[in-house]
Design a protein around this motif. Sequence first.
Motif, PDB file in Angstrom:
ATOM      1  N   GLU A  25       0.798  -0.988   0.073  1.00  0.00           N
ATOM      2  CA  GLU A  25      -0.025   0.211   0.130  1.00  0.00           C
ATOM      3  C   GLU A  25       1.042   0.944   0.171  1.00  0.00           C
ATOM      4  N   LYS A  48       4.247   4.628  -3.462  1.00  0.00           N
ATOM      5  CA  LYS A  48       3.532   5.498  -4.626  1.00  0.00           C
ATOM      6  C   LYS A  48       2.558   4.611  -5.551  1.00  0.00           C
ATOM      7  N   TRP A  55       4.654   0.930  -9.320  1.00  0.00           N
ATOM      8  CA  TRP A  55       5.371   1.390  -8.172  1.00  0.00           C
ATOM      9  C   TRP A  55       6.191   1.869  -8.466  1.00  0.00           C
ATOM     10  N   VAL A 237      -1.859   5.036   3.260  1.00  0.00           N
ATOM     11  CA  VAL A 237      -2.862   5.317   2.319  1.00  0.00           C
ATOM     12  C   VAL A 237      -4.343   6.022   2.593  1.00  0.00           C
ATOM     13  N   ASN A 238      -4.957   6.177   3.635  1.00  0.00           N
ATOM     14  CA  ASN A 238      -5.997   6.864   4.087  1.00  0.00           C
ATOM     15  C   ASN A 238      -5.889   8.020   4.693  1.00  0.00           C
TER      16      ASN A 238
END
Length: 240
Positions: A25, A48, A55, A237-238
């Motif tokens: 992630e 990322k 990636w 990620v969040n």
Amino acid sequence: MKPFLPLLLAALTGAAVPTSALALEPFVANYEVFNGGKALGDATMQVKPEGGGRWRIDLDIRAEHGMMSLAGAAAQQTTVFDVVGDAYRPLSQKMVRKVLFSKRVIDGNYDWNQRSAQWTGDVKEHRRKPIPLQDGDMSGLLINLAVVRDAQPGKTLSYRFVDSGRARPHQYVVQQELEGVKIDDMSFNAMRVNRVQSGSEETSIWVVDGVPTPVRILQREEGQDTYDLRLVEYKGVNEQ
């Protein structure tokens, strides 16, 4: 720098469990950097997605103290990669080092169709020769990610390092017992992973279950600390 985010708290006292089940992630991690035990500057590690199944991992180190700061010293490393099965497969690499009015750039290409990797730019002549690729080969940055993913107490980890015109085996041993690690005003349990090698160089990586990046990376030479990266913040990620 900001303190650890609340999501790290869940990892502070829990027992270590296999991290290989964690999917890759995106994250951004900030580190304090020390050289010879003295504050040198800051570093940022970021993973990322690039699209198309690719990636990218970046490590950016900036000198902000002492003579290195006055010289404007900085270093950036980048590896573009994809994921094949459980393998992080490098596709390209770039390294940039700056100091005063000097700038060195090294570019690497991993051609998996031809199964060959080669580097150009400011790289020594004997490291410009193509290196035959083997399944599982990784750059140094990707090995850091793999150690975080694979570490389990008592486990031995084996990888093949192919980076900057060099190819050599890397083997790591994860300590059986968790080790207390203190960063800023927080303490937590971590797995210490030591690279097994001959010679005067040593590398240790500390891993906390649920944290996608090393919480500390220490390099030593002749029994003395050289570069020491200590995590002070990461965003998953969040939270980006």
